[in-house]
Design an enzyme around this catalytic site. Structure first.
Site, PDB file in Angstrom:
ATOM      1  N   ARG A  71       0.858  -1.184   0.000  1.00  0.00           N
ATOM      2  CA  ARG A  71       0.000   0.000   0.000  1.00  0.00           C
ATOM      3  C   ARG A  71       0.891   1.230   0.000  1.00  0.00           C
ATOM      4  NH1 ARG A  71      -4.681  -1.384  -2.050  1.00  0.00           N
ATOM      5  NH2 ARG A  71      -5.800  -2.946  -0.845  1.00  0.00           N
ATOM      6  N   ALA A  83     -10.640  -7.123  -0.611  1.00  0.00           N
ATOM      7  CA  ALA A  83     -11.514  -5.951  -0.669  1.00  0.00           C
ATOM      8  C   ALA A  83     -11.402  -5.298  -2.036  1.00  0.00           C
ATOM      9  CB  ALA A  83     -11.131  -4.957   0.426  1.00  0.00           C
ATOM     10  N   GLU A 100     -14.855  -9.758  -5.597  1.00  0.00           N
ATOM     11  CA  GLU A 100     -13.537  -9.476  -5.035  1.00  0.00           C
ATOM     12  C   GLU A 100     -12.915 -10.714  -4.394  1.00  0.00           C
ATOM     13  OE1 GLU A 100     -11.565  -6.962  -5.403  1.00  0.00           O
ATOM     14  OE2 GLU A 100     -12.985  -5.625  -6.389  1.00  0.00           O
ATOM     15  N   GLU A 104      -9.354 -11.776  -5.896  1.00  0.00           N
ATOM     16  CA  GLU A 104      -8.144 -11.596  -5.085  1.00  0.00           C
ATOM     17  C   GLU A 104      -7.585 -12.887  -4.516  1.00  0.00           C
ATOM     18  OE1 GLU A 104      -8.252  -8.423  -2.229  1.00  0.00           O
ATOM     19  OE2 GLU A 104      -8.287  -6.937  -3.828  1.00  0.00           O
ATOM     20  N   GLU A 149      -1.562  -6.174  -6.723  1.00  0.00           N
ATOM     21  CA  GLU A 149      -2.168  -7.473  -6.465  1.00  0.00           C
ATOM     22  C   GLU A 149      -1.344  -8.631  -7.022  1.00  0.00           C
ATOM     23  OE1 GLU A 149      -6.150  -7.203  -7.972  1.00  0.00           O
ATOM     24  OE2 GLU A 149      -6.829  -5.977  -6.272  1.00  0.00           O
TER      25      GLU A 149
END
Length: 188
Positions: A71, A83, A100, A104, A149
């Site tokens: 992040r 998320a 999601e 993910e 990701e």
């Protein structure tokens, strides 16, 4: 003695005199509103956010699926929940959470329950997060991931261990914190 009023946030609709996007970004914008409140006119800027969903996936052993990803704003690879943004026009939040989870971590769930709903920073953003608990998990086809990701790390962790890490301050992600504490409170 009368029953006390149910504790709940109260919607307010002051008259908005003007509203403009002062910055338009890839994911969200910054908006400036001038509005009447009481006898005053007030100007506020805030992040105009589409909202998001998150998933607390719990397996049959009461373990939570955590993901770790980079992040940039906090310069950290934090542990969090699967998320994503509500960035598909008209998409139902539950359908977004289901999407999601598959995108993910390549999972689907047979049981879904709304766990929590909250504003992330109501003084500076209109972002609303909806967190769902997902159970009875099955694997799906692998999804191609890019950007941050692409190198997601997954880890199954006992719910009580995650709660302890939150309370010790070792995990700081707000969505994760609220979700695991809500799940822990519902158990008790």
């Amino acid at each position: 003695m009368p029953e006390p009023e149910l504790l709940a946030d109260e919607v307010a609709e002051p008259r908005v005199v003007s509203s403009e996007a002062v910055f338009e970004g890839r994911v969200w914008d910054v908006r400036r509103d001038e509005f009447e409140y009481g006898d005053d006119r007030i100007v506020r800027e805030y992040v105009d956010h589409p909202g998001a969903v998150a998933v607390l996936a719990i397996d049959d052993e009461e373990r939570v699926l955590l993901i770790q990803q980079y992040r940039h704003p906090i310069r950290s690879r934090d542990w969090e929940l699967p998320a994503g943004l509500l960035d598909i026009e008209g998409e139902d939040p539950l359908a977004a959470a289901q999407r999601e989870l598959q995108e993910e971590v390549d999972l689907a769930a047979a049981e879904w329950t709304r766990l929590a709903e909250f504003h992330t920073s109501p003084g500076g953003s209109d972002e609303l997060i909806r967190v769902y608990e997902a159970r009875h998990l099955t694997e799906t086809d692998a999804f191609a991931r890019t950007d941050e990701e692409a190198d997601i790390v997954t880890r199954w962790v006992d719910l009580e261990e995650v709660v302890g890490a939150v309370l010790d301050g070792r995990l700081k992600n707000s969505i994760l914190t609220i979700a695991v504490l809500a799940a822990h409170a519902r158990r008790g």
